[in-house]
Design a protein around this motif. Sequence first.
Motif, short mmCIF file in Angstrom:
data_model
loop_
_atom_site.label_atom_id
_atom_site.label_comp_id
_atom_site.label_asym_id
_atom_site.label_seq_id
_atom_site.Cartn_x
_atom_site.Cartn_y
_atom_site.Cartn_z
N ARG A 289 65.40 26.71 41.21
CA ARG A 289 65.11 28.33 41.32
C ARG A 289 63.94 29.10 40.98
N ALA A 290 63.00 28.56 40.71
CA ALA A 290 61.52 29.30 40.67
C ALA A 290 60.92 29.13 42.26
N CYS A 291 61.03 27.65 42.71
CA CYS A 291 60.56 27.82 44.49
C CYS A 291 61.48 27.83 45.37
N SER A 292 62.71 28.60 45.43
CA SER A 292 63.11 29.31 45.94
C SER A 292 63.09 31.15 46.14
N PHE A 293 63.46 31.23 44.75
CA PHE A 293 63.19 32.31 44.49
C PHE A 293 61.43 33.36 44.98
N LEU A 294 60.71 32.23 44.94
CA LEU A 294 59.72 32.42 45.28
C LEU A 294 59.09 32.68 46.58
N VAL A 295 59.35 31.66 47.18
CA VAL A 295 59.19 31.71 48.80
C VAL A 295 60.40 33.06 49.17
N VAL A 296 61.56 33.51 48.41
CA VAL A 296 61.99 34.55 48.99
C VAL A 296 61.50 35.54 49.31
N ASP A 297 60.79 36.10 47.75
CA ASP A 297 59.27 36.88 47.56
C ASP A 297 58.34 36.37 48.72
N GLY A 298 58.08 35.53 49.55
CA GLY A 298 57.20 35.64 50.11
C GLY A 298 55.85 35.05 50.54
N VAL A 299 56.43 33.82 48.91
CA VAL A 299 55.19 32.68 48.63
C VAL A 299 55.56 31.63 49.34
N ILE A 300 54.63 31.39 50.35
CA ILE A 300 54.48 29.92 51.28
C ILE A 300 53.54 29.35 49.60
N PRO A 301 53.79 27.94 50.16
CA PRO A 301 52.90 26.63 49.22
C PRO A 301 51.20 26.94 49.95
N GLY A 302 50.79 26.50 49.20
CA GLY A 302 49.30 26.54 49.91
C GLY A 302 48.23 26.10 48.73
N ASN A 303 47.21 26.56 49.60
CA ASN A 303 46.32 25.70 48.21
C ASN A 303 44.80 26.83 47.08
N GLU A 304 46.14 28.32 48.00
CA GLU A 304 45.36 29.29 46.71
C GLU A 304 46.44 29.71 45.82
N GLY A 305 46.06 31.22 44.73
CA GLY A 305 47.07 31.18 43.89
C GLY A 305 47.95 31.04 44.44
N ARG A 306 49.20 32.53 43.97
CA ARG A 306 50.70 32.13 43.72
C ARG A 306 50.85 30.69 44.93
#
Length: 471
Positions: A289-306
């Motif tokens: 749930r967390a991962c899917s909704f974070l992507v929905v809201d524009g967050v992409i896996p990366g090395n910093e911050g969100r």
Amino acid sequence: MKVADIREKFLEFFASKGHTIVPSSSLVPGNDPTLLFTNSGMVQFKDVFTGKDKRPYTRATSSQRSVRAGGKHNDLENVGYTARHHTFFEMLGNFSFGDYFKENAIQYAWELLTKVYGLPAEKLYVTVYQEDDEAYNIWNKQVGVPVERIIRIGDNKGARYASDNFWQMADTGPCGPCTEIFYDHGPDVWGGPPGSAEEDGDRYIEVWNLVFMQFDRSADGVLHPLPKPCVDTGMGLERIAAVLQHVHSNYEIDLFQALIKAAAREITAQGNLVELGNNSLRVIADHIRACSFLVVDGVIPGNEGRGYVLRRIIRRAIRHGYKLGCRKPFFNAMVRDLVAEMGEAYPELAKAAAQVQSILKAEEERFFETIENGMAILDSALGALPAGGTLDGETAFKLHDTYGFPLDLTADVCREREMSVDEAAFDEAMGKQKQQARAAGKFKMDADLAYSGVATEFKGYDALELSNAKI
Ligand code: ATP
Ligand code: MG
Ligand code: MG
Ligand code: MG
């Protein structure tokens, strides 16, 4: 009552009391650069409370998607260990912007819980702030809650889940006392009432927090009464669902059972046996749930911050799948099950599903390339330690640097085996590597910056973290 009905009943109830139904805002706060993720219903109304923003209504209600996996509120380490904490959850709320105050707020909450949801009054306990006689008297005299079930709580008691009944937005600004409503799941579950030494347990579950913003704290610490006090409440949808579905754990509610079954299906598809009660399945169900909704809201896996918080949650989910025997991607396939459960309430999820799945899949493929070798190193290092031992920082750093194991993932594996990791030595190893890279004149600026963000991220956060984040 299914989760969807509970959500709808809440919003309908407050609409019938003159509240405007406001849609959930994004998990990436639009109006607050200091905040990592939207972690409560009030975030989108912050400026309305302070008077900076005006709305055409003075009463609002919402079901707000929230994430507590970094920054000031971080429940990541509770997931898999308590029956009531998620990284992602929905917060049902009603808000008064200088309209009604304590009396109505308490009476609405009571009416909803006991009349609409039909909960037995004797299972409900309430806490009030130590000095808040007004709230105490409303509960006792107007609502009729007996004194045995009203508990006065001070601030910052220092318990693990300290019941802190004084809320403040920041060191200065709007603040005020809270009153919280707890449900007693009964003697089969370990735990004690709020304020007791056993309050960490899952027996008395906090379901609803009503915050009364009645002061403005100035820089000298003095509390000035606000001319128009406000109300901000938050009730965890999954927690009230557990109560209404007569189960002790959030993970037993309909929505989570569906996700747990989906996780089990993916695990067995890879030829592994798993029991539905397995704790790793719960963690995976939480994390999808967390991962899917974070992507929905524009967050992409990366090395910093969100992006790094997202990467950490995805990798934790994968590690649990790995523990259950998965050797190739499984997690992303659960997106369609999540859409089946939540797509109607969140059309933005349904719309972005294909993209969400492909982003998660890419991250999964990447981590599956290194997890096996990394786990072998970690297993053998932990195997060589005595019971209760501490993993050395060099190994933890090597796992981080070469195998993509975030420190918190390594720490979680250690915790499962009742061991720990030397975080200070990890930081030191990271610092040393950076120094060497500099000495060698190898300025891999991007990666370096990213990793310095990572190092600070584990400690404590918001401001620092966001100064490194690409938002
Ligand atoms: P707890 O003491 O159980 O950690 P809290 O006091 O931190 O909860 P609040 O900040 O008061 O929680 O949030 C309002 C409501 O949101 C809580 O009463 C609870 O029902 C719900 N809630 C808070 N954190 C979580 C979480 N991590 N997962 C699910 N629901 C939560
Ligand atoms: Mg908490
Ligand atoms: Mg609490
Ligand atoms: Mg609370």
